[in-house]
Design an enzyme around this catalytic site. Structure first.
Site, PDB file in Angstrom:
ATOM      1  CB  CYS A 104     -46.332  31.558 -42.243  1.00  0.00           C
ATOM      2  SG  CYS A 104     -45.939  32.819 -40.898  1.00  0.00           S
ATOM      3  CB  CYS A 153     -47.951  31.113 -37.879  1.00  0.00           C
ATOM      4  SG  CYS A 153     -46.486  29.763 -38.387  1.00  0.00           S
ATOM      5  CB  CYS A 156     -43.102  32.073 -36.606  1.00  0.00           C
ATOM      6  SG  CYS A 156     -44.482  32.510 -37.492  1.00  0.00           S
ATOM      7  CB  CYS A 176     -61.511  36.879 -41.679  1.00  0.00           C
ATOM      8  SG  CYS A 176     -61.470  38.288 -42.594  1.00  0.00           S
TER       9      CYS A 176
END
Length: 190
Positions: A104, A153, A156, A176
């Site tokens: 991330c 994510c 976060c 995607c």
């Protein structure tokens, strides 16, 4: 006459969706920023070489928009914090063929391994599974008059992209993902 009216209605809907999608792809400024609640979350930690370290309990990463803007590029902010979508083939990871780990861009959480990446022909990086189910969260996204599954994510709350059920075996899924939401860590050669 019914057929012609049907085509006209379909054309009007397509034009409206295209106008909205273009604005969405370019990162509309009027979108609300994502907010993530504080607290703890369990994720699976990985080394930069992609080796599983194990399940860990960590603090959720919560920052103000101003803090995110200092950390991220304008495109990364629009994608991860305002749910925008980068233009296909505009950022490099869709065409990355190196071995490694995708993390991330906001908090560094491991998200995808390169050995689950495949060529989807969409212009966005596509993966058939995340590195660990604990590291992502999904929710229903009703934007543009359709129902899709948004991928975020888990640590976060960063918007990553969407998951579809038209991927290859063994999962049949296609995550995607926006390149702007990722940072690639190249595997070390041994």
């Amino acid at each position: 006459m019914k057929i012609q009216l049907g085509y006209l209605a379909a054309g009007a809907v397509t034009a409206l969706l295209a106008a909205g999608l273009t604005r969405h792809l370019l990162g509309a400024e009027d979108k609300m920023s994502t907010t993530t609640k504080g607290g703890k979350v369990q994720i699976v930690d990985f080394s930069d070489d992609g080796e599983k370290i194990g399940l860990v309990t960590v603090d959720r990463v919560v920052k103000t928009d101003e803090e995110w803007k200092k950390q991220l590029t304008p495109m990364q902010f629009k994608v991860t914090r305002q749910q925008a979508t980068e233009i296909a083939c505009s950022v490099g990871y869709w065409n990355n063929h190196e071995a490694g780990l995708y993390r991330c861009v906001c908090c560094g959480t491991a998200l995808f391994k390169s050995n689950t990446k495949f060529e989807s022909g969409t212009g966005w990086p596509s993966f058939w599974e995340p590195v660990a189910k604990e590291n992502i969260e999904t929710k229903t996204d009703y934007s543009f008059g359709m129902s899709r599954t948004e991928v975020n994510c888990a640590r976060c709350g960063a918007h990553l992209g969407h998951v579809f059920d038209d991927g290859p075996p063994p999962t049949g899924l296609r995550y995607c993902i926006n390149s702007a939401s990722l940072v690639f860590v190249k595997a070390k050669t041994k």
